[in-house]
Design a protein around this motif. Structure first.
Motif, PDB file in Angstrom:
ATOM      1  N   LEU A   1      37.029 -51.073  30.654  1.00 33.54           N
ATOM      2  CA  LEU A   1      38.384 -50.530  30.590  1.00 33.54           C
ATOM      3  C   LEU A   1      39.246 -51.124  31.697  1.00 33.54           C
ATOM      4  O   LEU A   1      40.421 -51.465  31.482  1.00 33.54           O
ATOM      5  CB  LEU A   1      38.342 -49.002  30.708  1.00 33.54           C
ATOM      6  N   PHE A   2      38.670 -51.259  32.890  1.00 31.58           N
ATOM      7  CA  PHE A   2      39.385 -51.901  33.994  1.00 31.58           C
ATOM      8  C   PHE A   2      39.756 -53.340  33.628  1.00 31.58           C
ATOM      9  O   PHE A   2      40.885 -53.786  33.871  1.00 31.58           O
ATOM     10  CB  PHE A   2      38.517 -51.885  35.251  1.00 31.58           C
ATOM     11  N   ALA A   3      38.812 -54.064  33.038  1.00 26.42           N
ATOM     12  CA  ALA A   3      39.081 -55.450  32.633  1.00 26.42           C
ATOM     13  C   ALA A   3      40.161 -55.507  31.569  1.00 26.42           C
ATOM     14  O   ALA A   3      41.061 -56.355  31.621  1.00 26.42           O
ATOM     15  CB  ALA A   3      37.796 -56.105  32.125  1.00 26.42           C
ATOM     16  N   PHE A   4      40.092 -54.607  30.596  1.00 30.44           N
ATOM     17  CA  PHE A   4      41.091 -54.594  29.520  1.00 30.44           C
ATOM     18  C   PHE A   4      42.487 -54.308  30.069  1.00 30.44           C
ATOM     19  O   PHE A   4      43.480 -54.877  29.607  1.00 30.44           O
ATOM     20  CB  PHE A   4      40.714 -53.547  28.469  1.00 30.44           C
ATOM     21  N   ALA A   5      42.564 -53.430  31.077  1.00 26.85           N
ATOM     22  CA  ALA A   5      43.865 -53.069  31.646  1.00 26.85           C
ATOM     23  C   ALA A   5      44.412 -54.142  32.577  1.00 26.85           C
ATOM     24  O   ALA A   5      45.631 -54.318  32.681  1.00 26.85           O
ATOM     25  CB  ALA A   5      43.753 -51.739  32.395  1.00 26.85           C
ATOM     26  N   ASN A   6      43.524 -54.877  33.264  1.00 23.27           N
ATOM     27  CA  ASN A   6      43.974 -55.778  34.330  1.00 23.27           C
ATOM     28  C   ASN A   6      43.878 -57.261  34.000  1.00 23.27           C
ATOM     29  O   ASN A   6      44.469 -58.085  34.716  1.00 23.27           O
ATOM     30  CB  ASN A   6      43.177 -55.504  35.609  1.00 23.27           C
ATOM     31  N   ALA A   7      43.134 -57.618  32.955  1.00 22.21           N
ATOM     32  CA  ALA A   7      42.954 -59.039  32.642  1.00 22.21           C
ATOM     33  C   ALA A   7      43.968 -59.561  31.640  1.00 22.21           C
ATOM     34  O   ALA A   7      43.909 -60.724  31.233  1.00 22.21           O
ATOM     35  CB  ALA A   7      41.536 -59.284  32.105  1.00 22.21           C
ATOM     36  N   GLY A   8      44.923 -58.711  31.238  1.00 16.96           N
ATOM     37  CA  GLY A   8      45.920 -59.138  30.263  1.00 16.96           C
ATOM     38  C   GLY A   8      46.955 -60.066  30.880  1.00 16.96           C
ATOM     39  O   GLY A   8      47.923 -59.612  31.500  1.00 16.96           O
TER      40      GLY A   8
END
Length: 458
Positions: free
Chosen positions: A323-330
């Motif tokens: 979830l952290f990756a989905f929120a921050n890797a965009g």
């Protein structure tokens, strides 16, 4: 004993490796969603919605009186749980794991120090005098889940000793990241709140010292410690680590007492004939009480530290970190120029992750072995250690986290640097991951027997 150690190591490594696959999927999904025209605005606006956990006028998810956005909740609250899990792991490793033996732990510790120092040095050389020099800590991280996910692609060809070397290195790397966050990303400190938080931590420490086993005790008080850290100016993820260090590692029952309890209670079933034991029927009162006692004993033979760590692994690896990756890797590529990859903060991060990590880990490992401070991992050679040194350049999760702390400050000068920093992290991690996998593919033996993995270190 060797078989038990091997099983435990394999289970931990498998958890991280599987989590790495989910992390890769979440990253690709974020890049896809943010760059689709009909989803771009939805993706960006999603993280600005407010979130609350309120009783009366008190909102636990508030920062200086203002409700947290979903993005802040993920980065400050859920990532505190991530660092709580890391804290539990660090404590276990120090007590009974790879960090419990100084000689056994020395090689990955020294390698990690080199792997943190060299990327920062390279970043400073490239970014000297620039407005992005405050992000020098970004390339110092190694992502355990991502790197072990890459290793898992090579299956049994990888010696367990090499996987444990990389895992221990990454754990020490996390300790370094925690210290950096605590020292350099704490501002406008409210000492009264910090004093109250220290008092609550002292209560938790006493609870651990006197063997309080209730997980609710540590999580309940820990939630208020987190809130106080958040509003005192100390980054709240540090609270997660400190709370984890208070959780007791000693269970109520020794294994011998647990086994005795099982044997005493199982007699109620041994007295029954085979026909009754083979049928699916309601238990009688004595049988039910016996099983309840065995269940209670099972809870008492597992320490709160091990129980929490085991319970949190799937939550962290399959929910929080993705979830952290989905929120921050965009990263929206429409606002970026291809030339930005070859200059500014992007190239400083890429050079730090790919070149800095490789040189730091390999050089410091070589010096440690040549000076006879520690042995090589069992069954490994320098080509394989060099390949893992390259793989250690996958910074991703903690690198993204530090990038947010460095550049997502609301400063009109620094904020535009965030996407370029994310691009550098993504490209650097991809180069390190693919390069490490390719190098291991050619340096590892075609097959590796389970017997060879039975001994972890010399």
């Amino acid at each position: 004993m060797a078989n038990t150690l091997l099983y435990t190591a394999r289970k931990t490594l498998r958890n991280y490796a599987n989590g790495g696959n989910v992390l890769i999927f979440a990253t690709v999904l974020a890049l896809l969603v943010v760059n689709l025209p009909f989803l771009h605005n939805f993706y960006n606006s999603l993280w600005t919605h407010e979130i609350a956990l309120q009783v009366g006028k008190f909102n636990l998810f508030s920062h200086h009186g203002h409700p947290m956005s979903i993005m802040a909740f993920i980065n400050d609250a859920l990532m505190a749980v991530f660092f709580f899990s890391i804290g539990l792991e660090i404590k276990r490793e120090i007590l009974v794991g790879e960090l419990s033996s100084f000689r056994q732990a020395l090689l990955p510790i020294v390698a990690a120090i080199g792997g943190m120092g060299m990327p920062v040095l390279i970043f400073f050389i490239i970014g000297h005098g620039s407005d992005y020099i405050g992000g020098a800590a970004i390339p110092m991280a190694t992502d355990i889940a991502f790197s072990l996910g890459i290793l898992s692609m090579l299956g049994s060809r990888v010696p367990v000793s090499l996987k444990i070397f990389l895992t221990t290195l990454a754990v020490v790397d996390d300790i370094g990241g925690i210290l950096v966050i605590a020292i350099f990303y704490s501002t406008h400190i409210n000492f009264w709140m910090l004093l109250i938080a220290a008092g609550l931590l002292a209560i938790l420490a006493c609870g651990g010292k006197f063997g309080i086993q209730s997980k609710l005790f540590y999580l309940g008080i820990g939630a208020f410690v987190w809130f106080l850290f958040l509003n005192a100016g100390i980054h709240p993820t540090i609270a997660g680590v400190l709370i984890a260090f208070c959780v007791p590692a000693r269970p109520i029952y020794a294994p011998k007492k647990y086994i005795k309890t099982i044997r005493e209670n199982i007699r109620h079933f041994a007295q029954e004939d085979d026909e009754i034991l083979s049928s699916k029927t309601i238990l009688n009162k004595d049988q039910l009480n016996s099983l309840k006692e065995i269940e209670s004993a099972s809870d008492k033979v597992i320490s709160p530290l091990q129980d929490m760590e085991d319970s949190l692994h799937p939550v962290v690896n399959y929910l929080i970190v993705p979830l952290f990756a989905f929120a921050n890797a965009g990263i929206y590529f429409g606002d970026l120029e291809f030339s930005s990859l070859f200059g500014g903060v992007s190239i400083a991060i890429i050079a730090g992750l790919v070149l800095g990590k490789f040189l730091g880990v390999l050089l410091f490992s070589w010096l440690t072995v040549k000076l006879r401070w520690a042995p090589m991992p069992e069954g490994c050679n320098w080509k394989q250690v060099a390949s893992v040194a390259l793989l250690a350049g996958i910074g991703f999760t903690v690198s993204l986290f530090i990038a947010n702390l460095s550049f997502d400050t609301g400063d009109p000068i620094l904020s535009p640097l965030l996407d370029n920093a994310k691009l550098g992290i993504l490209v650097g991690s991809l180069l390190a991951g693919f390069g490490g996998w390719l190098a291991l593919h050619f340096t590892l033996p075609k097959s590796h027997s389970l017997k060879d993995n039975a001994t972890i270190y010399k």
